[in-house]
Design a protein around this motif. Structure first.
Motif, PDB file in Angstrom:
ATOM      1  N   MET A   1       0.852  -1.174   0.000  1.00 40.20           N
ATOM      2  CA  MET A   1       0.000   0.000   0.000  1.00 40.20           C
ATOM      3  C   MET A   1       0.899   1.238   0.000  1.00 40.20           C
ATOM      4  N   GLN A   2       0.634   2.132  -0.910  1.00 36.14           N
ATOM      5  CA  GLN A   2       1.398   3.371  -1.018  1.00 36.14           C
ATOM      6  C   GLN A   2       0.478   4.551  -0.707  1.00 36.14           C
ATOM      7  N   ILE A   3       0.953   5.464   0.135  1.00 31.69           N
ATOM      8  CA  ILE A   3       0.246   6.717   0.381  1.00 31.69           C
ATOM      9  C   ILE A   3       1.129   7.820  -0.176  1.00 31.69           C
ATOM     10  N   ARG A   4       0.532   8.638  -1.048  1.00 28.42           N
ATOM     11  CA  ARG A   4       1.304   9.690  -1.708  1.00 28.42           C
ATOM     12  C   ARG A   4       0.372  10.857  -2.025  1.00 28.42           C
ATOM     13  N   PRO A   5       0.958  12.027  -2.329  1.00 30.01           N
ATOM     14  CA  PRO A   5       0.118  13.165  -2.737  1.00 30.01           C
ATOM     15  C   PRO A   5      -0.671  12.826  -4.000  1.00 30.01           C
ATOM     16  N   ILE A   6      -1.874  13.336  -4.072  1.00 29.72           N
ATOM     17  CA  ILE A   6      -2.711  13.137  -5.252  1.00 29.72           C
ATOM     18  C   ILE A   6      -2.129  13.930  -6.420  1.00 29.72           C
ATOM     19  N   THR A   7      -2.343  13.443  -7.621  1.00 27.73           N
ATOM     20  CA  THR A   7      -1.943  14.176  -8.825  1.00 27.73           C
ATOM     21  C   THR A   7      -3.140  14.230  -9.768  1.00 27.73           C
ATOM     22  N   ILE A   8      -3.057  15.071 -10.750  1.00 25.42           N
ATOM     23  CA  ILE A   8      -4.125  15.200 -11.736  1.00 25.42           C
ATOM     24  C   ILE A   8      -4.352  13.872 -12.463  1.00 25.42           C
ATOM     25  N   GLU A   9      -3.320  13.045 -12.575  1.00 25.46           N
ATOM     26  CA  GLU A   9      -3.467  11.747 -13.233  1.00 25.46           C
ATOM     27  C   GLU A   9      -4.381  10.802 -12.450  1.00 25.46           C
ATOM     28  N   ASP A  10      -4.637  11.104 -11.181  1.00 29.41           N
ATOM     29  CA  ASP A  10      -5.505  10.268 -10.346  1.00 29.41           C
ATOM     30  C   ASP A  10      -6.982  10.602 -10.495  1.00 29.41           C
ATOM     31  N   ILE A  11      -7.309  11.594 -11.310  1.00 30.27           N
ATOM     32  CA  ILE A  11      -8.661  12.139 -11.329  1.00 30.27           C
ATOM     33  C   ILE A  11      -9.750  11.089 -11.558  1.00 30.27           C
ATOM     34  N   ASP A  12      -9.591  10.221 -12.540  1.00 31.60           N
ATOM     35  CA  ASP A  12     -10.655   9.263 -12.840  1.00 31.60           C
ATOM     36  C   ASP A  12     -10.867   8.280 -11.686  1.00 31.60           C
ATOM     37  N   GLN A  13      -9.785   7.778 -11.133  1.00 34.95           N
ATOM     38  CA  GLN A  13      -9.920   6.848 -10.008  1.00 34.95           C
ATOM     39  C   GLN A  13     -10.442   7.560  -8.752  1.00 34.95           C
ATOM     40  N   PHE A  14     -10.046   8.824  -8.557  1.00 36.50           N
ATOM     41  CA  PHE A  14     -10.546   9.590  -7.414  1.00 36.50           C
ATOM     42  C   PHE A  14     -12.058   9.794  -7.521  1.00 36.50           C
ATOM     43  N   ILE A  15     -12.526  10.197  -8.692  1.00 37.51           N
ATOM     44  CA  ILE A  15     -13.965  10.379  -8.905  1.00 37.51           C
ATOM     45  C   ILE A  15     -14.697   9.056  -8.711  1.00 37.51           C
ATOM     46  N   ALA A  16     -14.130   7.975  -9.204  1.00 37.62           N
ATOM     47  CA  ALA A  16     -14.755   6.659  -9.051  1.00 37.62           C
ATOM     48  C   ALA A  16     -14.859   6.266  -7.578  1.00 37.62           C
ATOM     49  N   LEU A  17     -13.800   6.513  -6.806  1.00 39.54           N
ATOM     50  CA  LEU A  17     -13.834   6.212  -5.371  1.00 39.54           C
ATOM     51  C   LEU A  17     -14.928   7.020  -4.690  1.00 39.54           C
ATOM     52  N   TRP A  18     -14.959   8.320  -4.951  1.00 39.08           N
ATOM     53  CA  TRP A  18     -15.971   9.192  -4.345  1.00 39.08           C
ATOM     54  C   TRP A  18     -17.370   8.641  -4.648  1.00 39.08           C
ATOM     55  N   ASN A  19     -17.607   8.285  -5.901  1.00 37.55           N
ATOM     56  CA  ASN A  19     -18.931   7.803  -6.293  1.00 37.55           C
ATOM     57  C   ASN A  19     -19.255   6.437  -5.688  1.00 37.55           C
ATOM     58  N   ARG A  20     -18.261   5.568  -5.519  1.00 36.84           N
ATOM     59  CA  ARG A  20     -18.504   4.280  -4.850  1.00 36.84           C
ATOM     60  C   ARG A  20     -18.955   4.510  -3.405  1.00 36.84           C
ATOM     61  N   VAL A  21     -18.273   5.427  -2.714  1.00 36.79           N
ATOM     62  CA  VAL A  21     -18.643   5.719  -1.326  1.00 36.79           C
ATOM     63  C   VAL A  21     -20.031   6.359  -1.283  1.00 36.79           C
ATOM     64  N   TYR A  22     -20.301   7.262  -2.196  1.00 41.16           N
ATOM     65  CA  TYR A  22     -21.621   7.896  -2.265  1.00 41.16           C
ATOM     66  C   TYR A  22     -22.724   6.855  -2.489  1.00 41.16           C
ATOM     67  N   GLU A  23     -22.486   5.932  -3.397  1.00 38.88           N
ATOM     68  CA  GLU A  23     -23.495   4.930  -3.741  1.00 38.88           C
ATOM     69  C   GLU A  23     -23.834   3.991  -2.590  1.00 38.88           C
ATOM     70  N   GLU A  24     -22.965   3.921  -1.577  1.00 34.59           N
ATOM     71  CA  GLU A  24     -23.300   3.148  -0.381  1.00 34.59           C
ATOM     72  C   GLU A  24     -24.499   3.772   0.339  1.00 34.59           C
ATOM     73  N   VAL A  54      -3.606  10.157  -1.500  1.00 33.65           N
ATOM     74  CA  VAL A  54      -4.336   8.969  -1.924  1.00 33.65           C
ATOM     75  C   VAL A  54      -3.591   7.735  -1.445  1.00 33.65           C
ATOM     76  N   ALA A  55      -4.363   6.664  -1.272  1.00 26.98           N
ATOM     77  CA  ALA A  55      -3.807   5.353  -0.950  1.00 26.98           C
ATOM     78  C   ALA A  55      -3.984   4.483  -2.181  1.00 26.98           C
ATOM     79  N   ILE A  56      -2.888   3.891  -2.620  1.00 26.33           N
ATOM     80  CA  ILE A  56      -2.882   3.066  -3.820  1.00 26.33           C
ATOM     81  C   ILE A  56      -2.511   1.638  -3.425  1.00 26.33           C
TER      82      ILE A  56
END
Length: 171
Positions: A1-24, A54-56
């Motif tokens: 598990m890696q924890i690192r600063p978020i980058t613009i390249e993470d945008i799609d996965q970040f949005i997907a995570l947010w929406n998965r949590v929302y859908e709960e 982010v945690a990867i």
């Protein structure tokens, strides 16, 4: 598990995570904002080194935490001048394994380095695991914020918690 600063390249996965949590239906009142808005925020986060991590797990984004300046969240001046607003999202499959603790420890330290004197968050009173985690970091209850309706239709009480610089005990 890696924890690192978020980058613009993470945008799609970040949005997907947010929406998965929302859908709960239990933890967020709204889905992720439009991609263009998230792009603008992440661009500012990178440019100003705002604490957002982010945690990867392998190549899969499974958690995120941010402490945004209060001004980014609609609060201006006065008591909010050195205040950060904390938010955290963790994929349901990665909860209760210490990831939240790792993300919070990283974000809080970076928040103090960034210049915040106070970190605040809103949490729903029924989210007992999150509240227990925040209490481990010495967040204090500061009152109720009112009833909100979640995506599942449930009405829950929101409360505010805060952490002041210098009041954090060892975890």
């Amino acid at each position: 598990m890696q924890i690192r600063p978020i980058t613009i390249e993470d945008i799609d996965q970040f949005i997907a995570l947010w929406n998965r949590v929302y859908e709960e239906g239990e933890y967020l009142r709204s889905p992720a904002p439009e991609r263009s808005k998230v792009t603008n925020v992440l661009t500012r986060v990178e440019k100003e080194s705002i604490p957002q991590f982010v945690a990867i797990d392998e190549q899969y984004l499974v958690g995120s935490v941010e402490i945004f300046p209060a001004s980014m969240c609609g609060y201006e001046g006065g008591e909010f001048i050195h205040t950060g607003i904390l938010g955290i999202h963790i994929d349901h499959q990665y909860r209760n394994q210490g990831l939240g603790k790792q993300l919070l420890a990283t974000a809080i330290q970076r928040g103090w380095d960034y210049g915040f004197d106070t970190i605040v968050l809103n949490v729903y009173k029924h989210n007992l695991p999150a509240i227990a985690l925040y209490e481990q970091f010495s967040f204090k209850h500061c009152g109720e914020l009112g009833v909100v309706t979640l995506a599942n239709g449930k009405q829950v009480m929101s409360q505010k918690m805060e952490l002041k610089r210098g009041y954090q005990r060892e975890r």
